[in-house]
Design an enzyme around this catalytic site. Sequence first.
Site, PDB file in Angstrom:
ATOM      1  N   PRO A  32       0.848  -1.180   0.000  1.00  0.00           N
ATOM      2  CA  PRO A  32       0.000   0.000   0.000  1.00  0.00           C
ATOM      3  C   PRO A  32       0.888   1.236   0.000  1.00  0.00           C
ATOM      4  CG  PRO A  32       0.138  -0.909   2.233  1.00  0.00           C
ATOM      5  CD  PRO A  32       0.917  -1.830   1.317  1.00  0.00           C
ATOM      6  N   MET A  33       0.633   2.159  -0.906  1.00  0.00           N
ATOM      7  CA  MET A  33       1.413   3.394  -0.922  1.00  0.00           C
ATOM      8  C   MET A  33       0.491   4.576  -1.197  1.00  0.00           C
ATOM      9  SD  MET A  33       5.025   2.416  -2.764  1.00  0.00           S
ATOM     10  CE  MET A  33       4.364   1.440  -4.087  1.00  0.00           C
ATOM     11  N   ALA A  34       0.428   5.477  -0.210  1.00  0.00           N
ATOM     12  CA  ALA A  34      -0.405   6.667  -0.350  1.00  0.00           C
ATOM     13  C   ALA A  34       0.072   7.466  -1.560  1.00  0.00           C
ATOM     14  CB  ALA A  34      -0.320   7.502   0.923  1.00  0.00           C
ATOM     15  N   GLN A  86      -6.864  -0.800   3.352  1.00  0.00           N
ATOM     16  CA  GLN A  86      -6.188  -0.442   4.601  1.00  0.00           C
ATOM     17  C   GLN A  86      -6.846   0.766   5.253  1.00  0.00           C
ATOM     18  OE1 GLN A  86      -2.264   1.627   4.911  1.00  0.00           O
ATOM     19  NE2 GLN A  86      -1.537  -0.339   5.696  1.00  0.00           N
ATOM     20  N   CYS A 116       2.213   4.089   9.705  1.00  0.00           N
ATOM     21  CA  CYS A 116       2.450   5.378   9.039  1.00  0.00           C
ATOM     22  C   CYS A 116       3.199   6.329   9.971  1.00  0.00           C
ATOM     23  CB  CYS A 116       1.131   6.007   8.594  1.00  0.00           C
ATOM     24  SG  CYS A 116       1.419   7.566   7.743  1.00  0.00           S
ATOM     25  N   LYS A 155      -0.430  -3.879   9.510  1.00  0.00           N
ATOM     26  CA  LYS A 155       0.889  -3.539   8.983  1.00  0.00           C
ATOM     27  C   LYS A 155       1.573  -2.622   9.984  1.00  0.00           C
ATOM     28  CE  LYS A 155       3.225  -2.110   4.759  1.00  0.00           C
ATOM     29  NZ  LYS A 155       3.654  -0.724   4.994  1.00  0.00           N
ATOM     30  N   GLY A 217      10.042  -4.179   2.838  1.00  0.00           N
ATOM     31  CA  GLY A 217      11.191  -3.287   2.972  1.00  0.00           C
ATOM     32  C   GLY A 217      12.379  -3.746   2.165  1.00  0.00           C
ATOM     33  N   ASP A 218      12.708  -2.938   1.145  1.00  0.00           N
ATOM     34  CA  ASP A 218      13.926  -3.122   0.358  1.00  0.00           C
ATOM     35  C   ASP A 218      13.933  -4.403  -0.467  1.00  0.00           C
ATOM     36  OD1 ASP A 218      14.569  -0.808   1.700  1.00  0.00           O
ATOM     37  OD2 ASP A 218      15.979  -1.756   3.079  1.00  0.00           O
ATOM     38  N   ARG A 241       8.401   0.452  -3.404  1.00  0.00           N
ATOM     39  CA  ARG A 241       9.005   1.442  -4.297  1.00  0.00           C
ATOM     40  C   ARG A 241       9.565   0.829  -5.574  1.00  0.00           C
ATOM     41  NH1 ARG A 241      12.664   3.788   0.270  1.00  0.00           N
ATOM     42  NH2 ARG A 241      12.424   1.579   0.845  1.00  0.00           N
TER      43      ARG A 241
HETATM   44  C1  LIG Z   1       5.065   6.928  -1.247  1.00  0.00           C
HETATM   45  C2  LIG Z   1       4.822   5.880  -0.187  1.00  0.00           C
HETATM   46  C3  LIG Z   1       3.576   5.805   0.407  1.00  0.00           C
HETATM   47  C4  LIG Z   1       3.332   4.840   1.374  1.00  0.00           C
HETATM   48  N1  LIG Z   1       2.072   4.730   1.910  1.00  0.00           N
HETATM   49  C5  LIG Z   1       1.791   3.725   2.760  1.00  0.00           C
HETATM   50  C6  LIG Z   1       0.453   3.498   3.213  1.00  0.00           C
HETATM   51  O1  LIG Z   1      -0.497   4.213   2.833  1.00  0.00           O
HETATM   52  N2  LIG Z   1       0.240   2.486   4.089  1.00  0.00           N
HETATM   53  C7  LIG Z   1       1.264   1.670   4.533  1.00  0.00           C
HETATM   54  O2  LIG Z   1       1.032   0.754   5.319  1.00  0.00           O
HETATM   55  N3  LIG Z   1       2.528   1.837   4.089  1.00  0.00           N
HETATM   56  C8  LIG Z   1       2.804   2.820   3.212  1.00  0.00           C
HETATM   57  N4  LIG Z   1       4.076   2.950   2.714  1.00  0.00           N
HETATM   58  C9  LIG Z   1       5.111   1.971   3.115  1.00  0.00           C
HETATM   59  C10 LIG Z   1       5.183   0.805   2.105  1.00  0.00           C
HETATM   60  O3  LIG Z   1       3.993   0.067   2.116  1.00  0.00           O
HETATM   61  C11 LIG Z   1       6.374  -0.134   2.415  1.00  0.00           C
HETATM   62  O4  LIG Z   1       6.183  -0.733   3.670  1.00  0.00           O
HETATM   63  C12 LIG Z   1       7.710   0.630   2.414  1.00  0.00           C
HETATM   64  O5  LIG Z   1       7.814   1.490   1.301  1.00  0.00           O
HETATM   65  C13 LIG Z   1       8.891  -0.331   2.408  1.00  0.00           C
HETATM   66  O6  LIG Z   1       8.861  -1.166   1.278  1.00  0.00           O
HETATM   67  P1  LIG Z   1       9.746  -0.897  -0.074  1.00  0.00           P
HETATM   68  O7  LIG Z   1      11.181  -0.808   0.363  1.00  0.00           O
HETATM   69  O8  LIG Z   1       9.431  -2.098  -0.902  1.00  0.00           O
HETATM   70  O9  LIG Z   1       9.276   0.386  -0.662  1.00  0.00           O
HETATM   71  C14 LIG Z   1       4.347   3.927   1.767  1.00  0.00           C
HETATM   72  C15 LIG Z   1       5.604   4.026   1.159  1.00  0.00           C
HETATM   73  C16 LIG Z   1       5.853   4.972   0.185  1.00  0.00           C
HETATM   74  C17 LIG Z   1       7.212   5.030  -0.454  1.00  0.00           C
END
Ligand SMILES: Cc1cc2nc3c(=O)[nH]c(=O)nc-3n(C[C@H](O)[C@H](O)[C@H](O)COP(=O)(O)O)c2cc1C
Length: 360
Positions: A32-34, A86, A116, A155, A217-218, A241
């Site tokens: 999930p990414m806002a 979520q 968050c 989460k 994460g990563d 990401r």
């Molecule tokens: C732009 C952005 C928005 C995010 N929004 C949320 C969100 O709405 N809810 C949530 O649980 N995590 C959110 N995250 C966290 C991601 O879900 C994830 O846990 C975090 O980016 C680490 O994973 P990655 O390294 O694969 O990016 C967000 C991350 C980014 C970069």
Amino acid sequence: MSTTIFARMQVDLRAPWRIGAVEIPTRLVLAPMAGVSVQAFRRQGRRYGAGLVCSEMVSCAGIEHANERTLGYLRVGADERPLAIQLFGSRPAAMAEAARVVEAAGADLVDVNFGCPVRRVTRTGAGASLLDEPELACRIVEAVASAVDAPVTVKLRRGLADGSRTCLDVGPRLVDAGAASLTLHPRSARQMYTGEADHALTAELVQLVDVPVVASGDVTSRARAQAVLAWTGAAAVMVGRAAQGNPWALREILDGDAAPPTREEVVAELLLFVHETVRELGELRATGFVKKFYGWYLGHGRFPKQLKQELVQLPTIGDVERRLLEVVPGAAPVLEHLERQLPSDDEVELPLAISAYGGG
Ligand SMILES: Cc1cc2nc3c(=O)[nH]c(=O)nc-3n(C[C@H](O)[C@H](O)[C@H](O)COP(=O)(O)O)c2cc1C
């Protein structure tokens, strides 16, 4: 972590798994990414192999007040499923009511955000700040789990402060309160996205709970996904990401297919994303929203930087489309092909429950 140590222990990323009664076809979850996880992003994630997709965090207060924009986040398509919606909020009764609404809107899972780190959210007592209020956090999970039939997932981050191990104390309590799965992003709230995700904590959490844990994460490559799964014993990896403007990363993680997309494919996927986002948000909102995606798609050495700079200056989405097709005319038939394969709207639109409009 050394990727090579675990490289020989291959985990089958295409093995289905379950959260409660919900079957998830692959071990890859789209984060999930806002500001990113719109329907177009989630559908694309499913097409490229994500077994589970998630809405961005949706405000429980927004649902309570039937805020029009908030309710827009609850439009899900049948082709996205299984899908989690979520929620974030800090009042158990309001979260329970919001959970009923999102279940009625079609969510297979209700995910609760205790991760968050953004002040706008934590200062209301929601998001990661609940990691320091474990009793309230448990009451929220209990209330949500008793309000819906759908499994409830949580989460969370490792804790608020750097080096915190709070997740190892709170996680098992959330499971006792009714969480059917936990996703851990093992960075502190303070870290935001700096430093590294410490998946040693994920491995410890897996040992402490008897529900599936998802490692977030990563995770950016197949090697990394395999290493994290083998090392932690997590049920699945979540990718955030790395998938922004890059669904091909999901394909590489799932199947090891590292062939770079053609320029035609990149432009066709970008234009499909733009079309779907216009349908979802309306042209006015979509015009600004999609700008950050231009760099994400066209980067990775796929196109010269100037093209993105040029596109973000163009006033309308029509201008963007014309310019992209001028640069890569061969994208047009690829786009047509992609659009033909999509199910039609009336095949996939789930009607929003009346209650989602506040009874109106
Ligand atoms: C732009 C952005 C928005 C995010 N929004 C949320 C969100 O709405 N809810 C949530 O649980 N995590 C959110 N995250 C966290 C991601 O879900 C994830 O846990 C975090 O980016 C680490 O994973 P990655 O390294 O694969 O990016 C967000 C991350 C980014 C970069």
